[in-house]
Design a protein around this motif. Structure first.
Motif, PDB file in Angstrom:
ATOM      1  N   GLU A  57       3.159  13.144  -1.937  1.00  0.00           N
ATOM      2  CA  GLU A  57       2.406  13.199  -0.686  1.00  0.00           C
ATOM      3  C   GLU A  57       1.041  12.552  -0.838  1.00  0.00           C
ATOM      4  O   GLU A  57       0.252  12.895  -1.717  1.00  0.00           O
ATOM      5  N   LEU A  58       0.771  11.568   0.041  1.00  0.00           N
ATOM      6  CA  LEU A  58      -0.508  10.846   0.089  1.00  0.00           C
ATOM      7  C   LEU A  58      -0.862  10.171  -1.241  1.00  0.00           C
ATOM      8  O   LEU A  58      -2.033  10.001  -1.561  1.00  0.00           O
ATOM      9  N   GLN A  59       0.147   9.767  -1.997  1.00  0.00           N
ATOM     10  CA  GLN A  59      -0.076   9.024  -3.232  1.00  0.00           C
ATOM     11  C   GLN A  59       0.834   7.806  -3.239  1.00  0.00           C
ATOM     12  O   GLN A  59       1.980   7.875  -2.804  1.00  0.00           O
ATOM     13  N   ILE A 276       2.765   8.145   5.858  1.00  0.00           N
ATOM     14  CA  ILE A 276       3.886   8.082   4.927  1.00  0.00           C
ATOM     15  C   ILE A 276       4.326   6.634   4.726  1.00  0.00           C
ATOM     16  O   ILE A 276       4.532   6.177   3.593  1.00  0.00           O
ATOM     17  N   CYS A 277       4.470   5.901   5.818  1.00  0.00           N
ATOM     18  CA  CYS A 277       4.917   4.509   5.738  1.00  0.00           C
ATOM     19  C   CYS A 277       3.892   3.628   5.025  1.00  0.00           C
ATOM     20  O   CYS A 277       4.252   2.764   4.216  1.00  0.00           O
ATOM     21  N   GLN A 278       2.601   3.840   5.298  1.00  0.00           N
ATOM     22  CA  GLN A 278       1.553   3.021   4.699  1.00  0.00           C
ATOM     23  C   GLN A 278       1.389   3.291   3.205  1.00  0.00           C
ATOM     24  O   GLN A 278       1.214   2.358   2.413  1.00  0.00           O
ATOM     25  N   GLN A 279       1.422   4.550   2.804  1.00  0.00           N
ATOM     26  CA  GLN A 279       1.082   4.909   1.435  1.00  0.00           C
ATOM     27  C   GLN A 279       2.291   5.071   0.514  1.00  0.00           C
ATOM     28  O   GLN A 279       2.163   4.909  -0.702  1.00  0.00           O
ATOM     29  N   GLU A 280       3.450   5.380   1.086  1.00  0.00           N
ATOM     30  CA  GLU A 280       4.633   5.584   0.243  1.00  0.00           C
ATOM     31  C   GLU A 280       5.768   4.637   0.579  1.00  0.00           C
ATOM     32  O   GLU A 280       6.764   4.591  -0.142  1.00  0.00           O
ATOM     33  N   GLY A 281       5.622   3.887   1.655  1.00  0.00           N
ATOM     34  CA  GLY A 281       6.669   2.967   2.069  1.00  0.00           C
ATOM     35  C   GLY A 281       7.641   3.624   3.038  1.00  0.00           C
ATOM     36  O   GLY A 281       7.820   4.842   3.025  1.00  0.00           O
ATOM     37  N   PRO A 282       8.291   2.820   3.901  1.00  0.00           N
ATOM     38  CA  PRO A 282       9.222   3.365   4.898  1.00  0.00           C
ATOM     39  C   PRO A 282      10.359   4.180   4.294  1.00  0.00           C
ATOM     40  O   PRO A 282      10.841   5.125   4.916  1.00  0.00           O
ATOM     41  N   LEU A 283      10.805   3.815   3.099  1.00  0.00           N
ATOM     42  CA  LEU A 283      11.915   4.545   2.481  1.00  0.00           C
ATOM     43  C   LEU A 283      11.550   5.993   2.150  1.00  0.00           C
ATOM     44  O   LEU A 283      12.442   6.828   1.954  1.00  0.00           O
ATOM     45  N   ALA A 284      10.251   6.284   2.096  1.00  0.00           N
ATOM     46  CA  ALA A 284       9.830   7.662   1.827  1.00  0.00           C
ATOM     47  C   ALA A 284      10.254   8.600   2.952  1.00  0.00           C
ATOM     48  O   ALA A 284      10.356   9.813   2.750  1.00  0.00           O
TER      49      ALA A 284
END
Length: 322
Positions: A57-59, A276-284
């Motif tokens: 989360e947020l990383q 989520i999409c910006q920081q972990e990518g859409p697949l997250a």
């Protein structure tokens, strides 16, 4: 999960003999009981799914430890850190959620059937979606507590915010005291959207999946395995559309809040999706997809089996009483 039993009830309703019909109040009790029984078996999958969805989360990807990497290894990690009973964390809250949510869903859907609304074009989908949304709203506080309890673990295995609740009642009291009444319904929008989307997807795919299996004649037409196969195939579509909203709901429910009850990590559904999409990518958004699928099929079938058997017993007792 989801609207599995309401869906199957909708598919079976035309075939139910008038003598086997039960009242909406009885459907409330039987439906809630059936889903609670199913929850006992599927709750460990919920625990693993919650941990996977909170991980990172947020990383940015690759910059955080990953104590949970897959189903088998995650089960082993949870059992080692929390003991075997750790796989049933949040069970009491899960049972409360299933009872409240499905009780409301079954009651509302049964009323719609009784009023003839489900016989109208599109009535089954609308009734299922509305009943599901109302159930999700009523059960939201229990789902909130369930998520927070399932996330709690030892520091070495912790992912997401750790709320340190001691019990279901203690968690409800803490949230009420610190955030007020509205705090108990924090994140309810995402939950209602998740259930409504899942209900629509399942209603649109279950009947066709079941018919496809029957056309192939792999199984006897009246076999319970046909329902099992249809449910598992339908669950693919349901898991695909529900998982992003499930991830968002888990994050919103588990995030810490300030003194005013505002989320410290996300401002709402759209903000959570964007971060989520910006920081972990859409697949997250598809974290826990495999577990979501593995849970939906068994939960659907178990709920249906328990509901059907309880309904038969109730109808038999009603018939003997008259």
């Amino acid at each position: 999960m989801a609207c599995a039993v309401v869906l199957i009830q909708a598919q079976m309703a035309p075939a139910v003999d008038a003598g086997d019909m039960v009242s909406p109040a009885m459907d409330l009790v039987l439906g809630a009981s059936a889903c609670c029984l199913a929850c006992v078996f599927t709750n460990p999958l919920e625990v693993v799914k919650t941990r996977l969805q909170l991980q990172g989360e947020l990383q940015a990807p690759g910059t955080y430890p990953r104590p949970y990497r897959g189903f088998v290894s995650s089960v082993a990690a949870i059992a080692q850190a929390d003991g075997l009973w750790g796989l049933q964390k949040g069970l009491a809250a899960g049972l409360l959620y299933q009872g409240l949510m499905n009780g409301v869903r079954f009651y509302c859907y049964s009323l719609a059937c009784q009023a003839g609304l489900t016989q109208q074009p599109g009535g089954t989908v609308v009734a299922g979606a509305v009943a599901g949304a109302l159930g999700a709203f009523v059960g939201s506080p229990a789902y909130l507590v369930k998520t927070q309890l399932q996330a709690q673990t030892v520091a070495a295995m912790a992912v997401g915010h750790q709320h340190q609740h001691q019990s279901v009642l203690g968690a409800l009291e803490t949230i009420w005291r610190q955030q007020g009444l509205l705090g108990l319904w924090r994140g309810v929008g995402g939950a209602m959207l998740r259930v409504t989307v899942g209900s629509a997807a399942q209603l649109a795919t279950f009947a066709s999946a079941k018919a496809w299996v029957q056309e192939r004649q792999w199984l006897l037409e009246d076999s319970w395995l046909v329902t099992l196969a249809g449910g598992m195939i339908s669950s693919i579509a349901v898991a695909a559309v529900m998982t992003p909203f499930d991830v968002v709901s888990t994050r919103l429910y588990n995030q810490p809040v300030d003194r005013a009850g505002r989320g410290q990590l996300y401002r709402g559904l759209a903000d959570c999706l964007m971060k989520i999409c910006q920081q972990e990518g859409p697949l997250a958004l598809y974290k826990g997809l495999g577990l979501a699928y593995l849970r939906l099929g068994p939960h659907t079938i178990l709920s249906m089996f328990f509901w059907d058997e309880l309904r038969k017993l109730a109808a038999r007792a009603q018939h003997q009483g008259t």
